[in-house]
Design a protein around this motif. Sequence first.
Motif, mmCIF file in Angstrom:
data_model
loop_
_atom_site.group_PDB
_atom_site.id
_atom_site.type_symbol
_atom_site.label_atom_id
_atom_site.label_comp_id
_atom_site.label_asym_id
_atom_site.label_seq_id
_atom_site.Cartn_x
_atom_site.Cartn_y
_atom_site.Cartn_z
ATOM 1 N N UNK A 56 0.830 -1.206 0.000
ATOM 2 C CA UNK A 56 0.000 0.000 0.000
ATOM 3 C C UNK A 56 0.864 1.255 0.000
ATOM 4 N N UNK A 57 1.926 1.256 0.777
ATOM 5 C CA UNK A 57 2.804 2.419 0.840
ATOM 6 C C UNK A 57 3.587 2.594 -0.455
ATOM 7 N N UNK A 58 3.998 1.503 -1.044
ATOM 8 C CA UNK A 58 4.688 1.572 -2.342
ATOM 9 C C UNK A 58 3.770 2.201 -3.395
ATOM 10 N N UNK A 59 2.516 1.775 -3.403
ATOM 11 C CA UNK A 59 1.568 2.322 -4.368
ATOM 12 C C UNK A 59 1.257 3.792 -4.083
ATOM 13 N N UNK A 60 1.227 4.169 -2.818
ATOM 14 C CA UNK A 60 1.027 5.580 -2.478
ATOM 15 C C UNK A 60 2.176 6.420 -3.019
ATOM 16 N N UNK A 61 3.401 5.969 -2.790
ATOM 17 C CA UNK A 61 4.561 6.709 -3.292
ATOM 18 C C UNK A 61 4.564 6.762 -4.810
#
Length: 219
Positions: free
Chosen positions: A144-149
């Motif tokens: 999820x954090x990778x996709x946010x970045x």
Amino acid sequence: MTLALLLLVGGAFLVHAHLLVRRSARIYRDVDVVPRGQVAIVPGALVWPDGTPSAVLEDRLAAALALYGAGKVQRILVSGDHGRVGYDEPNAMRAWLVRRGVPSEDVFMDHAGLRTLDTMQRAARVFGVRDAVVCTQEFHLPRALYLARAAGVPAVGYAADRRVYAKADLDARRELLATALTLVETWAGRGPRFLGPPVPIEGDARASHDPWTRALAVR
């Protein structure tokens, strides 16, 4: 030999994807040390036919509620599947939060968060989110954090694990495959399935509510 080679290459790619996605994920487990953010993003999960969030989703909402109560975020963005009649994650999520004291005007609803990729892309491109705290289970947070970045949203994660989940082992195995697919899709520049007019996260969340949201009885 060909099959063995394919399995070896596939396994190596899964491991590489997992390590790459986890490498820069900033995950917090104590609400007191979570950095302040503009908004808490809550990705959707299963809602039961009576509108009750599943255990996984309820814990994500509880994490966002804790952040809001501690003054770590000023807004909450609930993003889930509302793609068919009779199934409505965002309204169930909003109702859960409002029943526990979060003002409706602070709960933004994304009705087209069909996948984590859609949730993060739409957070940036529809809601104009500049930074966020993502509230989901620890197995899901790195992706999820990778996709946010990848969507241009600097984000940290607040782990929502508050119990032992019945399908935890299955979820962890699925996450390996989902992570590999995430790398392929982000490298290919895949966007969300749906976009729409801007709904600024700094405004009144009721601009994101649909007509039946405003009439929805908060049970």
